[in-house]
Design an enzyme around this catalytic site. Structure first.
Site, PDB file in Angstrom:
ATOM      1  N   LYS A 177       0.313 -14.031   2.172  1.00 30.52           N
ATOM      2  CA  LYS A 177      -1.175 -13.437   2.382  1.00 30.52           C
ATOM      3  C   LYS A 177      -1.903 -14.361   3.365  1.00 30.52           C
ATOM      4  CE  LYS A 177      -0.862  -9.441   0.427  1.00 30.52           C
ATOM      5  NZ  LYS A 177       0.583  -9.224   0.146  1.00 30.52           N
TER       6      LYS A 177
HETATM    7  C1  LIG Z   1      -1.342  -3.410  -0.193  1.00 29.05           C
HETATM    8  C2  LIG Z   1      -1.150  -4.565  -1.187  1.00 29.05           C
HETATM    9  N1  LIG Z   1      -1.540  -4.278  -2.493  1.00 29.05           N
HETATM   10  C3  LIG Z   1      -1.095  -5.059  -3.700  1.00 29.05           C
HETATM   11  C4  LIG Z   1      -0.180  -6.099  -3.601  1.00 29.05           C
HETATM   12  C5  LIG Z   1       0.089  -6.847  -4.598  1.00 29.05           C
HETATM   13  O1  LIG Z   1      -0.033  -8.046  -4.547  1.00 29.05           O
HETATM   14  P1  LIG Z   1       0.499  -9.425  -5.359  1.00 29.05           P
HETATM   15  O2  LIG Z   1       1.737  -9.665  -4.833  1.00 29.05           O
HETATM   16  O3  LIG Z   1      -0.452 -10.376  -5.380  1.00 29.05           O
HETATM   17  O4  LIG Z   1       0.625  -8.711  -6.765  1.00 29.05           O
HETATM   18  C6  LIG Z   1       0.280  -6.368  -2.202  1.00 29.05           C
HETATM   19  C7  LIG Z   1       1.254  -7.402  -1.939  1.00 29.05           C
HETATM   20  O5  LIG Z   1       2.015  -7.590  -1.073  1.00 29.05           O
HETATM   21  C8  LIG Z   1      -0.001  -5.436  -0.954  1.00 29.05           C
HETATM   22  O6  LIG Z   1       0.497  -5.751   0.123  1.00 29.05           O
END
Ligand SMILES: Cc1ncc(COP(=O)(O)O)c(C=O)c1O
Length: 383
Positions: free
Chosen positions: A185
């Protein structure tokens, strides 16, 4: 892997992050404590949200947001199929049903015009995703939500720096916005996330739910303040963020704006380098919004010499890693088989899902690397 292979997503970790982690380790306060409090405060300052709850992932932030609203079995939550699994999985984890509404072909965001038709008496929430950091049409979504008494929970995993009509991501109007600090990210804590909200009661509920449903967190139980008892007031989750992670986030957050400027430059260089190729580059940014520039995704058009997978294989051979954002959720076996979704229901997400791929897009890339990527794409495209 050869040393000049350009991997798709690689974070920038420098001496400051390493020093910050080392310092935290030396304090022996490894779990949730002062660094996490400070990270919450800095994210609040940056995003404009009044309340911030640091958690272990964006997935946790989404689940917590839904749970704090009491969403569960028998409820429906409207979301997009053009997203990562976590968005819809978090709905399934509450026992509610995710209801997909197709995305727009240009913005890749949920089509606000499709939402109204998907509302039923069971609908409790709308869960839009700011795809790649492009602001969703919040005002249209908030209007539908208001008309049907629904909450809006924003998946802002890509959208830390996003702005919509002058509003920062903590001010866009949803009940909560959920950030991700996963490795790839815009800023990372290795794993981590944050719930942003301006609703004090909801913030209190989410915080209690984030740590076993305890009435006091570890920092207030074990630090040098007066000893305190705690009670379990609800069977909550184990979603807290560690101080080790927060110490990385504090350093990264200070660099977020500078890194965004670099991604802006790379974006412009890609746009110019791909002109005239059988590829659709990202749509122009909507007026009065700021794009967080999280992903640079292209669509392979039907007149290209190779299809999407051919492109990816060709680039791989030239030492360039790629990603796919996304294989739409309605095509994945769980969602397809459990809910009976078909491509015909989501023509735009299906069209995009068959043609899209993402190029390396990190502020870490040098101009020479960006030029190498452009040359490789032009070569595979037969230019
Ligand atoms: C659009 C979206 N939502 C949610 C997530 C989930 O994030 P995390 O990996 O921090 O749980 C991601 C992660 O890649 C994502 O790209």
């Amino acid at each position: 892997m050869s040393s000049d292979f350009i991997v798709f997503g690689s974070p920038i970790i420098g001496p400051e992050e390493i020093e910050a982690v080392t310092e935290t380790l030396r304090t022996c306060w490894l779990g949730t404590g002062p660094r996490t409090k400070e990270f919450e405060a800095k994210i609040a300052e940056y995003t404009g949200a009044q309340y911030t709850i640091a958690v272990s992932s964006c997935t946790a932030a989404l689940h917590l947001s839904l749970a704090a609203h009491g969403i569960g079995p028998g409820d429906e939550v409207i979301t997009t199929p053009m997203t990562f699994a976590a968005t819809a999985n978090s709905v399934v984890h509450t026992g509610a049903t995710p209801v997909f509404v197709d995305c727009e072909r240009d913005s890749l965001n949920i089509d606000p015009k499709g939402i109204e038709a998907a509302v039923t008496p069971k609908t409790k929430a709308i869960l839009p995703v700011h795809f790649a950091g492009r602001a969703v049409a919040m005002d249209e979504i908030l209007a539908v939500a208001k008309a049907h008494d629904l909450v809006v929970i924003e998946d802002a995993a890509h959208a830390l720096e996003t702005r919509y009509k002058g509003r920062r991501i903590g001010e866009t109007g949803g009940s909560t916005s959920c950030l991700s600090f996963y490795v790839t990210k815009n800023i990372t804590t290795a794993e981590g996330g944050m719930v942003l909200t301006n609703d004090e009661a909801l913030a209190r509920k989410a915080r209690v739910l984030s740590l076993h449903g305890l009435s006091a967190d570890a920092w207030s139980r074990y630090s040098d303040g007066a000893p305190r008892h705690y009670e379990v007031v609800v069977p909550g989750y184990k979603y807290n963020l560690t101080d080790i992670a927060s110490s990385i986030g504090l350093v990264q957050l200070r660099k977020a704006e500078e890194w965004l400027l670099r991604r802006d430059e790379i974006w412009a260089r890609y746009d110019a380098g791909f002109a005239g190729l059988p590829l659709m580059t990202p749509a122009p940014v909507e007026p009065d919004t700021r794009h967080a520039r999280h992903l640079y995704t292209v669509l392979v058009t039907d007149d290209a010499p190779v299809d999407r997978d051919g492109f990816r294989n060709g680039l791989h051979e030239l030492g360039i890693g790629t990603g796919i954002h996304y294989a739409p959720l309605h095509r994945h076996p769980y969602y397809r088989d459990r809910f009976g979704y078909t491509d015909e229901q989501f023509p735009n997400a299906s069209f995009i899902g068959s043609r899209t791929f993402s190029l390396p897009f990190s502020p870490k890339l040098t101009d020479a690397e960006v030029d190498r990527i452009i040359a490789a794409v032009r070569k595979v495209a037969g230019a």
